[in-house]
Design a protein around this motif. Structure first.
Motif, PDB file in Angstrom:
ATOM      1  N   GLN A  59       1.965  18.628 -18.913  1.00  0.00           N
ATOM      2  CA  GLN A  59       0.953  17.663 -19.360  1.00  0.00           C
ATOM      3  C   GLN A  59       1.643  16.352 -19.713  1.00  0.00           C
ATOM      4  OE1 GLN A  59      -2.160  19.368 -21.754  1.00  0.00           O
ATOM      5  NE2 GLN A  59      -2.230  17.554 -23.042  1.00  0.00           N
ATOM      6  N   ARG A  60       1.879  15.520 -18.682  1.00  0.00           N
ATOM      7  CA  ARG A  60       2.554  14.246 -18.900  1.00  0.00           C
ATOM      8  C   ARG A  60       2.296  13.316 -17.725  1.00  0.00           C
ATOM      9  NH1 ARG A  60       7.497  17.399 -17.849  1.00  0.00           N
ATOM     10  NH2 ARG A  60       8.024  17.067 -15.680  1.00  0.00           N
ATOM     11  N   VAL A  61       2.514  12.041 -17.959  1.00  0.00           N
ATOM     12  CA  VAL A  61       2.498  11.030 -16.911  1.00  0.00           C
ATOM     13  C   VAL A  61       3.884  10.398 -16.929  1.00  0.00           C
ATOM     14  CG1 VAL A  61       1.509   8.843 -16.151  1.00  0.00           C
ATOM     15  CG2 VAL A  61       0.031  10.588 -17.168  1.00  0.00           C
ATOM     16  N   SER A  62       4.550  10.392 -15.784  1.00  0.00           N
ATOM     17  CA  SER A  62       5.903   9.853 -15.707  1.00  0.00           C
ATOM     18  C   SER A  62       5.933   8.398 -15.249  1.00  0.00           C
ATOM     19  CB  SER A  62       6.745  10.681 -14.736  1.00  0.00           C
ATOM     20  OG  SER A  62       6.737  12.037 -15.098  1.00  0.00           O
ATOM     21  N   LEU A  63       5.055   8.068 -14.303  1.00  0.00           N
ATOM     22  CA  LEU A  63       5.053   6.740 -13.706  1.00  0.00           C
ATOM     23  C   LEU A  63       3.623   6.309 -13.430  1.00  0.00           C
ATOM     24  CD1 LEU A  63       6.485   4.343 -12.226  1.00  0.00           C
ATOM     25  CD2 LEU A  63       6.498   5.777 -10.179  1.00  0.00           C
ATOM     26  N   ILE A  64       3.302   5.111 -13.821  1.00  0.00           N
ATOM     27  CA  ILE A  64       2.018   4.483 -13.503  1.00  0.00           C
ATOM     28  C   ILE A  64       2.339   3.384 -12.501  1.00  0.00           C
ATOM     29  CG2 ILE A  64       0.094   3.114 -14.376  1.00  0.00           C
ATOM     30  CD1 ILE A  64       0.778   4.467 -17.162  1.00  0.00           C
ATOM     31  N   THR A  65       1.703   3.417 -11.337  1.00  0.00           N
ATOM     32  CA  THR A  65       1.937   2.403 -10.314  1.00  0.00           C
ATOM     33  C   THR A  65       0.658   1.614 -10.100  1.00  0.00           C
ATOM     34  OG1 THR A  65       3.547   3.842  -9.221  1.00  0.00           O
ATOM     35  CG2 THR A  65       2.696   1.987  -7.945  1.00  0.00           C
ATOM     36  N   LEU A  66       0.763   0.305 -10.221  1.00  0.00           N
ATOM     37  CA  LEU A  66      -0.375  -0.580 -10.009  1.00  0.00           C
ATOM     38  C   LEU A  66      -0.241  -1.251  -8.650  1.00  0.00           C
ATOM     39  CD1 LEU A  66      -0.541  -2.377 -13.489  1.00  0.00           C
ATOM     40  CD2 LEU A  66      -1.741  -0.300 -12.750  1.00  0.00           C
ATOM     41  N   ARG A  74      -0.474  -3.783  -2.836  1.00  0.00           N
ATOM     42  CA  ARG A  74      -1.679  -2.949  -2.685  1.00  0.00           C
ATOM     43  C   ARG A  74      -1.754  -2.286  -1.303  1.00  0.00           C
ATOM     44  NH1 ARG A  74      -5.978  -3.676  -6.150  1.00  0.00           N
ATOM     45  NH2 ARG A  74      -5.397  -5.830  -6.496  1.00  0.00           N
ATOM     46  N   ALA A  75      -1.512  -3.045  -0.239  1.00  0.00           N
ATOM     47  CA  ALA A  75      -1.576  -2.470   1.112  1.00  0.00           C
ATOM     48  C   ALA A  75      -0.457  -1.442   1.311  1.00  0.00           C
ATOM     49  CB  ALA A  75      -1.486  -3.577   2.163  1.00  0.00           C
ATOM     50  N   LEU A  77       0.890   0.346  -1.005  1.00  0.00           N
ATOM     51  CA  LEU A  77       0.546   1.530  -1.804  1.00  0.00           C
ATOM     52  C   LEU A  77      -0.446   2.417  -1.039  1.00  0.00           C
ATOM     53  CD1 LEU A  77       0.782   3.154  -4.420  1.00  0.00           C
ATOM     54  CD2 LEU A  77      -0.979   1.656  -5.405  1.00  0.00           C
ATOM     55  N   ALA A  78      -1.446   1.800  -0.419  1.00  0.00           N
ATOM     56  CA  ALA A  78      -2.406   2.580   0.378  1.00  0.00           C
ATOM     57  C   ALA A  78      -1.684   3.279   1.528  1.00  0.00           C
ATOM     58  CB  ALA A  78      -3.519   1.673   0.907  1.00  0.00           C
ATOM     59  N   GLU A  79      -0.768   2.586   2.168  1.00  0.00           N
ATOM     60  CA  GLU A  79       0.029   3.175   3.252  1.00  0.00           C
ATOM     61  C   GLU A  79       0.858   4.340   2.725  1.00  0.00           C
ATOM     62  OE1 GLU A  79       1.554   3.737   7.016  1.00  0.00           O
ATOM     63  OE2 GLU A  79       0.144   2.129   6.565  1.00  0.00           O
ATOM     64  N   ASP A  80       1.507   4.149   1.564  1.00  0.00           N
ATOM     65  CA  ASP A  80       2.341   5.192   0.971  1.00  0.00           C
ATOM     66  C   ASP A  80       1.508   6.425   0.609  1.00  0.00           C
ATOM     67  OD1 ASP A  80       5.048   5.883   0.065  1.00  0.00           O
ATOM     68  OD2 ASP A  80       4.182   5.871  -1.952  1.00  0.00           O
ATOM     69  N   GLN A  81       0.259   6.213   0.251  1.00  0.00           N
ATOM     70  CA  GLN A  81      -0.645   7.320  -0.078  1.00  0.00           C
ATOM     71  C   GLN A  81      -1.152   8.043   1.167  1.00  0.00           C
ATOM     72  OE1 GLN A  81      -3.767   5.469  -2.361  1.00  0.00           O
ATOM     73  NE2 GLN A  81      -2.510   5.285  -4.198  1.00  0.00           N
ATOM     74  N   GLY A  82      -0.841   7.492   2.338  1.00  0.00           N
ATOM     75  CA  GLY A  82      -1.291   8.113   3.579  1.00  0.00           C
ATOM     76  C   GLY A  82      -2.708   7.760   3.953  1.00  0.00           C
ATOM     77  N   ARG A  83      -3.221   6.677   3.379  1.00  0.00           N
ATOM     78  CA  ARG A  83      -4.596   6.268   3.697  1.00  0.00           C
ATOM     79  C   ARG A  83      -4.697   4.747   3.786  1.00  0.00           C
ATOM     80  NH1 ARG A  83      -8.006   7.211  -1.630  1.00  0.00           N
ATOM     81  NH2 ARG A  83      -6.670   6.046  -3.029  1.00  0.00           N
ATOM     82  N   PRO A  84      -4.018   4.178   4.779  1.00  0.00           N
ATOM     83  CA  PRO A  84      -3.978   2.719   4.891  1.00  0.00           C
ATOM     84  C   PRO A  84      -5.332   2.073   5.141  1.00  0.00           C
ATOM     85  CG  PRO A  84      -3.093   3.750   6.860  1.00  0.00           C
ATOM     86  CD  PRO A  84      -3.313   4.852   5.850  1.00  0.00           C
ATOM     87  N   GLU A  85      -6.309   2.864   5.591  1.00  0.00           N
ATOM     88  CA  GLU A  85      -7.641   2.304   5.864  1.00  0.00           C
ATOM     89  C   GLU A  85      -8.504   2.192   4.613  1.00  0.00           C
ATOM     90  OE1 GLU A  85      -8.041   6.591   5.541  1.00  0.00           O
ATOM     91  OE2 GLU A  85      -6.562   5.359   6.545  1.00  0.00           O
ATOM     92  N   PRO A 105      -9.445   0.637   1.169  1.00  0.00           N
ATOM     93  CA  PRO A 105      -9.149  -0.512   0.307  1.00  0.00           C
ATOM     94  C   PRO A 105      -9.027  -0.042  -1.150  1.00  0.00           C
ATOM     95  CG  PRO A 105     -11.454  -0.533   0.964  1.00  0.00           C
ATOM     96  CD  PRO A 105     -10.803   0.626   1.670  1.00  0.00           C
ATOM     97  N   LEU A 106      -7.892  -0.327  -1.760  1.00  0.00           N
ATOM     98  CA  LEU A 106      -7.672   0.079  -3.146  1.00  0.00           C
ATOM     99  C   LEU A 106      -8.295  -0.957  -4.070  1.00  0.00           C
ATOM    100  CD1 LEU A 106      -3.954   1.284  -2.968  1.00  0.00           C
ATOM    101  CD2 LEU A 106      -6.058   2.614  -2.671  1.00  0.00           C
TER     102      LEU A 106
END
Length: 144
Positions: A4-11, A52-53, A55-63, A65-66
């Protein structure tokens, strides 16, 4: 079991240099800067700024819009004056005021601003929580 923790918050940000400049104007010092991402060391975790773009690519969902604003990041302070000072510093650094600090229904004092990319931050004083005087660490009381 997952810890139960958060290590990194990425904006996700539109302009990495602008975002870095904003957080540095709050007095935050980057701990690590690599091409395309800036990290700030927090107490026991880190905050990352990532295009932002990318990050979407890194998440595997570049299409996809975050967006922003569906969650709030919060900083708690030991008193109302510190809340007011943090709010003023954020505005001077380029934040947009969403709600100036004021007394709130639960007995505390808080306000909201958005960073230049629209990420919402709350600055608050909770008189029912004691912050660690050295680190500012926030610990919830144990429920009985």
């Amino acid at each position: 079991m997952t810890p139960q923790r958060v290590s990194l918050i990425t904006l996700g940000v539109d302009d990495l240099d602008r975002a870095r400049t904003f957080y540095e104007a709050l007095g935050w010092a980057p701990a690590q800067v690599t091409p395309g991402i800036v990290f700030f060391q927090l107490d026991g975790q880190a905050l990352g700024l990532f295009g932002r773009a990318a990050l979407a690519e890194d998440q595997g969902r570049p299409e996809v819009p975050l967006g922003t604003g569906a969650m709030t990041l919060a900083q708690n302070f030991s008193d109302r004056a510190a809340v007011d000072a943090a709010f003023a510093q954020a505005l001077a650094a380029g934040a947009t005021a969403l709600k100036p600090p004021e007394e709130v229904f639960w007995g505390g004092y808080s306000g909201y601003y958005a960073d230049p990319d629209g990420h919402v931050w709350e600055v608050a004083h909770n008189p029912f929580i004691t912050l660690d005087p050295d680190s500012g660490r926030f610990t919830l009381p144990v429920a009985s």
